[in-house]
Design a protein around this motif. Structure first.
Motif, PDB file in Angstrom:
ATOM      1  N   LYS A  40      50.210  43.080 -29.361  1.00  0.00           N
ATOM      2  CA  LYS A  40      50.584  44.037 -28.029  1.00  0.00           C
ATOM      3  C   LYS A  40      51.794  43.512 -27.510  1.00  0.00           C
ATOM      4  N   ASN A  41      52.285  42.507 -28.091  1.00  0.00           N
ATOM      5  CA  ASN A  41      53.868  42.287 -27.743  1.00  0.00           C
ATOM      6  C   ASN A  41      53.666  41.746 -26.128  1.00  0.00           C
ATOM      7  N   GLU A  42      52.634  41.000 -25.897  1.00  0.00           N
ATOM      8  CA  GLU A  42      52.491  40.713 -24.305  1.00  0.00           C
ATOM      9  C   GLU A  42      51.984  39.230 -24.283  1.00  0.00           C
ATOM     10  N   ILE A  43      51.913  38.662 -23.077  1.00  0.00           N
ATOM     11  CA  ILE A  43      51.437  37.404 -22.715  1.00  0.00           C
ATOM     12  C   ILE A  43      50.234  37.859 -21.762  1.00  0.00           C
ATOM     13  N   ALA A  44      48.892  37.292 -22.238  1.00  0.00           N
ATOM     14  CA  ALA A  44      47.775  37.398 -21.259  1.00  0.00           C
ATOM     15  C   ALA A  44      47.666  36.204 -20.549  1.00  0.00           C
TER      16      ALA A  44
END
Length: 262
Positions: free
Chosen positions: A143-147
């Motif tokens: 997702k190219n994200e940080i959760a």
């Protein structure tokens, strides 16, 4: 897949296929092995309990072992696929297992050694860090994200974009300045404000980054880059100012990294 260094015992835990090896870093000798850890990925240690945990990707289990005798205590079966990174959070006193292919986190009570909760990340987790104050940050590779996880409620409270970074792997944290350092597969390191999720800056690093560590004593960031066999060293001049110092040649395939603060 991962290296874990225990500063208390001065031992480096190394994952090798279906075996975990334990290296005394001062004598440079292998002092123990734990077998039957099929497709081992990560290793986490709880010194005060004299217990260690491995995440085993092939059969979706966690092996619990005694760090004094290295005998297996228990194997925990997960309702998940491909447990990858594993981490002990000292704030919540829980073991977090990040399951890459099922896109969730299994939370283990290390006293009873049972899974007590599962968090749906809606993305494939890679590496994670804790601020040791109730928040856990985890890279979502697809997702190219940080959760951002609240370790008090076991809920995802934020999702932050890492653009222009793609396929994040390694992750490190500067607790003093509240900065996250995410190594991305398109040869950049993202510096992120851990309070707002804002991207501060990007830096060019070597190819095939997998691990990132931060040395707060020297204000240095190290990324291990397996594809071109380098370690990129970045100097932190202030919380928002960074520069690449050097690219040290290692060997192709050298993609994991752990820091010995001593």
């Amino acid at each position: 897949d991962f290296l874990t260094f225990d500063e208390t015992s001065r031992k480096l835990y190394i994952s090798h296929g279906n075996t975990m090896q334990v290296l005394n870093v001062d004598t440079k000798k292998i002092v123990a092995e734990v077998q039957n850890t099929p497709n081992i990925h990560g290793i986490a240690i709880i010194p005060e309990l004299n217990k260690g945990y491995t995440s085993n990707g092939k059969d979706s289990t966690v092996t619990v072992f005694d760090t004094r005798t290295f005998e297996t205590i228990k194997r925990i079966k997960l309702e998940a696929k491909n447990p990858d990174y594993i981490m002990y959070d000292v704030f919540s006193k829980r073991m977090y297992v990040f399951n890459n292919k099922s896109g969730n986190v299994s939370i283990i009570d290390p006293i009873k050694d049972v899974v007590i909760h599962t968090i749906d990340l809606k993305g494939n987790p890679e590496l994670a860090v804790s601020d040791e104050s109730g928040t856990i940050y985890v890279n979502l590779e697809d997702k190219n994200e940080i959760a951002v996880i609240d370790s008090k409620t076991f809920e995802v409270k934020e999702r932050w974009s890492l653009a222009p970074g793609t396929e994040p792997t390694g992750l490190a944290f500067d607790r003093k300045n509240k900065r996250l350092f995410a190594g991305c597969s398109n040869n950049i390191l993202i510096v992120l404000n851990a309070e707002t999720g804002k991207v501060i800056t990007t830096l060019t690093i070597g190819k095939g980054v997998d691990g990132v560590v931060y040395n707060e004593k020297e204000n240095l960031i190290f990324t291990s880059n397996g594809d071109d066999g380098t370690i990129t060293i970045i100097k932190q001049h202030s919380e928002n100012t960074y520069s690449v110092v050097e690219n040290i040649k290692t060997f192709k395939g050298c993609k994991t990294v752990a820091l010995d603060k001593k």
